[in-house]
Structure formats: C-alpha cells, structure tokens
Design an enzyme around this catalytic site. Structure first.
Site: not given
Ligand code: ASP
Length: 350
Positions: A214, A242-245, A265-266, A268
C-alpha cells in the site's frame, strides 16, 4: 493653502500604503519561508533482507526516492501539500512494485478492487474511492471526489462513472496483472484450503512479504498546510466488496493543520477499529502529545495489543516526522528542506 494640505495628505496616504504593503510582504515572506517536507510509505509487512535480492532492494530505493523527489520539487516551488501528495502517490501507483494502482493485489475472485483517499489539513475536506476496478490512478479520483463532488466517498460503479465524467484515464483489469501478485493469490488460496475447518472469521490472516505495498504520503508545504493520502489494492484474497482502512478518513488517512498528517499501512480491519490516523491526531490535539509519542502509542501499543500489524508515516505542523511500524519492515522515506531523500526498508538497526 487648501491645495497644499490636500497635497501633503495624499503623500501621507501613499507612505502609509507603502508601509502597510511592505509589512504585508514581510508577513507573507515569513510564512512561505517556513519548514516543509514530505514522508512516504510503500507498505509494511514481513520484509526481510534475507528474502530480498540486491536488484529488488535497489529498485525499491530508486522508486521511493523518485517519489520523494517528485513531491519535493512541488513543495520547493511553493506548490501545495495536496499537489505534492497526489503527484507522489501517482508515481508509486504506476510502479508494479507496490500494492496500489499497477501492482495491486488480487481479490479472492482473481480481480482487482482499488481504494484510495486524500485529505486537506487546511480545510478538512476529504475525498475517497473504494472498490474501483478500472481507474489507473485511484488517488486522482479521490481528489476529484473532494474537489468536484459534494461528497467525501464514492464506491464501485458510481465512482467509475464519476471517473468517466471527468475524463480520468481508465484501464482494463489486465493492466493490473503482475505475476508476483498472481502467485501470492495462489499461495494464499492454498493456505486457506488447509485452514477450512477454522472458518473465515477465525482465520488469523497475517501480512506476508508478498502482499505489502500500500502506498501513502503526507506533506507539509511552505504555507504551513498539511495533506495526506493513501492508495491500495487492499489485501490478497480479500472477499468481494471488502473495503479496508485506506479509503476511510480517520482510519488510513487523516490531516489537520492543527496537528499532523498521517497515512497508514497494515491489516486494515484493525486500523478501522482503532481509527489509527485520527487517534494520532486526537492524542496530539487533546493530550498535547508530540507526534512521536502519539504515533508510538497508537502503533506500538494500541495496535499491538489488539493483535494488528502495520505502521504509519506522519508529519506534523512543525515538520517533525514519525514512521513507526510493528512489522519486520516498512518501505518508507522522507525529504526535508535540504532536498536529501532518506529511504529505509528494514528495522532501523539495519
Ligand atoms: N491497509 C490495507 C488494507 O487493509 C492493506 C495494506 O496496507 O497492506 O486494505
């Protein structure tokens, strides 16, 4: 006599105007001479030196530096933090190295669904898109949502239609294909089959070295305005819809001129439940914490305690930078007034 006093009157008025003007210019000059800078990330995960070839390591460093220098050129020339964030993220979106734009990961259905957001710390205006499938640069669409719509977030077909209306470059899904991400999907699916008895909710998905990437940027411009943006393909093998952060304002992205600009990033789902980006702002605003204290509290304590993995990059209103993460590595870097781009990948001791 009357003529004389009129004459002197106009001279005094002119002098007064000149004095005021010069004061105004001084004030403006002082404001635009202030500190500026930018910080970026290219994703966090199990990024270990032993798994990296020297060529790949160099490729990441070169691209991260290019992104930083692109943002720097804008800031140095009195450009806005919003412009710097968007231009920087486009460079990273166009690279197959990162899980955003071109290098986006695959969903469980073998497709790509991209999310992005951007926030202006001066006005607190924000724009976000989620689940887009054909937009080459989702960060540009997020900015269009901010600037050309009355809304903050648009998703799916509506967001695509909005991109068409504004003549944004669109691509086929095949554009996002990369072999590396395809292999990651196969690996993840095989691992999921082995765990079927656990059920999808209990499966503890960890970020692996194959799915990080990300991208995010936060900038402070010479006018003292902060901005942040984030763009992602999400997580490998994610469920449809699916939607993340990353596109959630307050979770993956936040900017406020009073405090700081943050991009995360991580994993979500954890970032969303903790409102990671906003929480960093809140700790600074309500408890007077420094950027470093606030960012460490949220990433190294709160996120860690909840079992989440990832990191953030942030810059505050005074130009201080923080880049904490609780994974093995995080592609990251920053640049300040002197124009030297500092790029890091592993834990600081490396
Ligand atoms: N944060 C992103 C998500 O969950 C993924 C990532 O940052 O690696 O969609």
């Amino acid at each position: 006599m009357a003529l004389n006093s009129k004459f002197f009157g106009s001279i005094i008025l002119t002098l007064l105007c000149l004095t005021l003007l010069s004061h105004g210019n001084q004030a403006h000059a002082q404001k635009t001479n202030s500190v500026f800078g930018m910080v970026i990330h290219g994703g966090a995960g199990t990024i270990l030196k032993k798994n990296m070839t020297p060529e790949l390591e160099q490729a990441y460093q070169v691209k991260l530096k290019e992104a930083l220098q692109t943002g720097y050129a804008i800031l140095e020339n009195n450009g806005s933090s919003m412009d710097a964030v968007e231009a920087t993220l486009k460079i990273l979106e166009n690279s197959p190295l990162f899980n955003a734009g071109k290098g986006a990961v695959f969903t469980g259905d073998g497709t790509h669904e991209l999310d992005a957001s951007i926030m202006d710390g001066k006005t607190l205006q924000a724009g976000a898109v989620a689940g887009v499938k054909h937009v080459k640069n989702p960060i540009a669409l997020a900015r269009l949502v901010l600037e050309k719509s009355p809304h903050v977030m648009m998703v799916g077909d509506g967001a695509e239609e909005f991109a068409v209306q504004h003549h944004l470059e669109r691509v086929s899904q095949y554009y996002f294909y990369t072999e590396k991400r395809w292999k990651s999907l196969q690996k993840r699916k095989n691992a999921a089959v082995k765990k079927t008895t656990m059920g999808p909710k209990k499966e503890n998905i960890k970020l692996t070295d194959k799915e990080e990437g990300t991208v995010g940027a936060a900038a402070l411009d010479k006018e003292g305005n902060l901005a942040a943006g984030t763009s992602t393909g999400g997580m490998t093998n994610k469920m449809f819809g699916r939607v993340g952060d990353s596109p959630i304002i307050g979770a993956g992205t936040y900017a406020n001129n009073q405090t700081c600009a943050v991009s995360g990033t991580g994993h979500g789902e954890y970032f969303m439940r903790l409102l990671v980006a906003y929480d960093i702002h809140a700790l600074m605003a309500y408890q007077g914490k420094s950027l470093k204290e606030a960012a460490n509290t949220v990433i190294m304590k709160k996120l860690e305690e909840l079992g989440g993995t990832g990191g953030i990059i942030a810059i505050d209103k005074d130009g201080n930078i923080a880049m904490p993460f609780n994974t093995a590595g995080m592609y990251r870097g920053y640049i300040r007034e002197n124009g030297e781009a500092i790029v890091k990948i592993y834990q600081d001791k490396d």
